[in-house]
Design an enzyme around this catalytic site. Structure first.
Site, PDB file in Angstrom:
ATOM      1  N   ASP A  39     -44.869  46.652  22.768  1.00 48.20           N
ATOM      2  CA  ASP A  39     -44.217  46.636  21.516  1.00 48.20           C
ATOM      3  C   ASP A  39     -44.215  48.102  20.752  1.00 48.20           C
ATOM      4  OD1 ASP A  39     -44.359  43.972  21.388  1.00 48.20           O
ATOM      5  OD2 ASP A  39     -46.133  43.647  20.060  1.00 48.20           O
ATOM      6  N   LYS A  98     -39.528  44.631  18.054  1.00 42.16           N
ATOM      7  CA  LYS A  98     -38.364  43.831  17.588  1.00 42.16           C
ATOM      8  C   LYS A  98     -38.780  44.820  15.968  1.00 42.16           C
ATOM      9  CE  LYS A  98     -40.373  40.078  18.200  1.00 42.16           C
ATOM     10  NZ  LYS A  98     -41.225  39.972  19.290  1.00 42.16           N
ATOM     11  N   MET A 121     -48.289  42.036   7.908  1.00 40.36           N
ATOM     12  CA  MET A 121     -46.969  42.256   7.365  1.00 40.36           C
ATOM     13  C   MET A 121     -46.624  41.741   6.025  1.00 40.36           C
ATOM     14  SD  MET A 121     -45.796  39.925  11.002  1.00 40.36           S
ATOM     15  CE  MET A 121     -46.916  38.882  10.979  1.00 40.36           C
TER      16      MET A 121
HETATM   17  N1  SAH Z   1     -50.982  40.897  17.269  1.00 41.36           N
HETATM   18  C1  SAH Z   1     -51.321  41.764  15.925  1.00 41.36           C
HETATM   19  C2  SAH Z   1     -50.455  41.570  14.909  1.00 41.36           C
HETATM   20  C3  SAH Z   1     -49.047  41.913  15.056  1.00 41.36           C
HETATM   21  S1  SAH Z   1     -47.982  41.461  13.503  1.00 41.36           S
HETATM   22  C4  SAH Z   1     -53.022  41.863  16.080  1.00 41.36           C
HETATM   23  O1  SAH Z   1     -53.570  40.637  16.247  1.00 41.36           O
HETATM   24  O2  SAH Z   1     -53.099  42.729  15.169  1.00 41.36           O
HETATM   25  C5  SAH Z   1     -48.181  43.355  13.111  1.00 41.36           C
HETATM   26  C6  SAH Z   1     -48.917  43.629  11.976  1.00 41.36           C
HETATM   27  O3  SAH Z   1     -50.005  43.654  12.193  1.00 41.36           O
HETATM   28  C7  SAH Z   1     -48.298  44.711  11.260  1.00 41.36           C
HETATM   29  O4  SAH Z   1     -47.308  44.548  10.047  1.00 41.36           O
HETATM   30  C8  SAH Z   1     -49.765  45.004  10.396  1.00 41.36           C
HETATM   31  O5  SAH Z   1     -49.729  44.182   9.220  1.00 41.36           O
HETATM   32  C9  SAH Z   1     -50.693  44.508  11.225  1.00 41.36           C
HETATM   33  N2  SAH Z   1     -51.414  45.645  12.056  1.00 41.36           N
HETATM   34  C10 SAH Z   1     -51.315  45.750  13.376  1.00 41.36           C
HETATM   35  N3  SAH Z   1     -51.784  46.967  13.785  1.00 41.36           N
HETATM   36  C11 SAH Z   1     -52.434  47.654  12.563  1.00 41.36           C
HETATM   37  C12 SAH Z   1     -53.228  48.684  12.330  1.00 41.36           C
HETATM   38  N4  SAH Z   1     -53.693  49.782  13.185  1.00 41.36           N
HETATM   39  N5  SAH Z   1     -53.448  49.020  11.104  1.00 41.36           N
HETATM   40  C13 SAH Z   1     -52.989  48.281   9.839  1.00 41.36           C
HETATM   41  N6  SAH Z   1     -52.252  47.120   9.993  1.00 41.36           N
HETATM   42  C14 SAH Z   1     -52.039  46.679  11.583  1.00 41.36           C
END
Ligand code: SAH
Length: 446
Positions: free
Chosen positions: A227, A249, A362
């Protein structure tokens, strides 16, 4: 190189151990584990006959003069001697050992710094899978079959390399032997190509938060489909030769569709590659990992899932929000901010209570909708919120305030050019957020 490394077969050989100290006992145990017949003597009671037929001798009496006397006698008898804590008197020295029998790693500093050898041992201990010994035994049990099926040694080497790094190697670390044998027989019929997909969680961004298993997958990969949220610092931990494909994406930008990613995943595994599908956080938390597993399942291809630290946990730790602190909250709910406006079917629960912690993934770009939907579901306008951008990463930023104010608080995290991923925490615990303390890597502590 002052000491030549070699592994000594001591099965049914006589080994003399002199002394009744802890060091002597440790040596007795080590050589017994290697199958030796141990002859133990006290310091004052050694006679030349004790050395007869001995393959090795150890002196660990705790007394310098007594040790020295044993060393001289051993030399006279032509038996290699090890004197505990006196490297100058040793014919051979004991390495630090990582034991995954039958796989053994031996480390020596040549006596220069035993502590350094011990530190290195701990590092290697952490990297090597616990089931490595099983893997070696499984390979041993299959040797004859493989030799019969692949007479050319180059073919055999290629087969084993793929087998050990690929699906069966992964299974042998955990699964039962008959399944491995059946799979190997099948693999031998089709040739040396066995692929596998590892759906791997990369965590929230700090490479230190990768799991050991994720790291291992990255170092085995032929190809990594990642990703855009996975930072370069994590991709840098991958095998150098691994092909890297960004399949992110992005919102409002052309990119890979989910169906394309699944098709690529399947095609690569069928081609015999070790494919790592690297996703931010945890693959099963707002990660569509389930759909990818389904695609592999439909094709009957092997896969594993490696969990990761999800953004909610990484961000909460990074800013000190105890998500279910019993003084404020009794549960935590993970929500996606995506979805329609107020009242529409967004998949959220029908109402929220003040003792619930809500974490919205998100959600920053739809902060107004998030706020309105939360107010409509019973939360007070004064409910604390915390917004964490780029949690656990170099550019980490935190904003705090109340739910009423969420759109204004979120705006800078969205508008900024190159703004990082952003997470919203809603509930009483959000008021505990603070930017410090951050974890300082060991080398910065000094
Ligand atoms: N599978 C991932 C989530 C993917 S969706 C997980 O378990 O974390 C993507 C969203 O995750 C982003 O839009 C944000 O809201 C959050 N996100 C992922 N990494 C982040 C980070 N380092 N700091 C803040 N939000 C994060």
């Amino acid at each position: 190189m002052r000491h030549f490394p070699a592994f000594h077969d001591l099965r049914d050989r006589v080994v003399l151990v002199v002394g009744d100290t802890t060091a002597a006992e440790r040596r007795r145990q080590l050589v017994s584990a290697a199958g030796a017949r141990v002859r133990v003597r006290l310091a004052g009671l050694v006679d030349p006959g004790d050395f007869v037929g001995a393959a090795l001798a150890f002196a660990a009496t705790g007394d310098e003069v007594a040790d020295h006397r044993v060393a001289l006698a051993a030399r006279q008898a032509g038996v290699p001697i090890n004197v505990a804590d006196r490297p100058a008197q040793c014919d051979f020295i004991l390495p630090a050992i990582v034991n995954r029998d039958p796989m053994i790693v031996a480390i020596s500093s040549g006596g220069a710094s035993p502590t350094l050898a011990t530190l290195l041992r701990a590092e290697i201990e952490a990297i090597l899978p616990a089931g490595l010994g099983r893997l070696a035994r499984a390979a041993e049990a299959l040797r004859d079959r493989v030799a019969a099926a692949l007479p050319a040694s180059a073919d055999r080497r290629a087969f084993w390399r793929r087998w050990l790094r690929g699906a069966n190697g992964g299974l042998a670390l955990s699964a039962d032997r008959s399944e491995i044998q059946a799979r190997t027989d099948a693999a031998l019929r089709v040739g040396p190509s066995i692929g596998i997909a590892h759906i791997v969680g990369a965590g929230p961004g700090d490479p230190d938060l990768l799991t050991l298993r994720a790291l291992r997958c990255l170092q085995e990969a032929d190809v990594i489909l990642h990703d855009h949220l996975v930072p370069p610092a994590i991709l840098d931990r991958a095998r150098r030769e691994a092909e890297r494909i960004a399949v992110g994406k992005r919102k409002n930008a052309p990119g890979w569709r989910q169906a394309d990613i699944e098709r690529e995943l399947v095609a690569r595994v069928k081609r015999g590659q070790i494919v790592v599908r690297l996703k931010s956080g945890d693959p099963f938390v707002f990660g569509r990992g389930g759909e990818e597993v389904d695609a592999l399942r439909r094709e009957g291809l092997p896969w594993t899932v490696v969990p990761g630290v999800t953004a909610a946990l990484g961000c909460a730790a990074a800013v000190g929000i105890p998500l279910t602190d019993r003084r404020h909250a009794s549960s935590v709910t993970l929500l996606s901010g995506h979805g329609a406006g107020v009242g529409a079917a967004d998949g959220w629960p029908a109402s929220f209570a003040p003792d619930q912690t809500l974490v919205v993934y998100m959600g920053a770009s739809e902060a107004a909708s998030v706020r309105d939907r939360m107010l409509a579901r019973g939360l007070a306008a004064a409910t604390p919120v915390a917004i964490v951008e780029s949690g656990t990463r170099a550019g980490q930023r935190l904003s705090t305030g109340t739910l009423a104010d969420l759109p204004r608080l979120a705006a800078p995290h969205v508008a900024r050019g190159g703004a990082g991923p952003t997470l919203i925490v809603v509930g009483a615990v959000a008021s505990l957020a603070g930017a410090e303390p951050r974890y300082a890597p060991a080398e910065e502590v000094a």
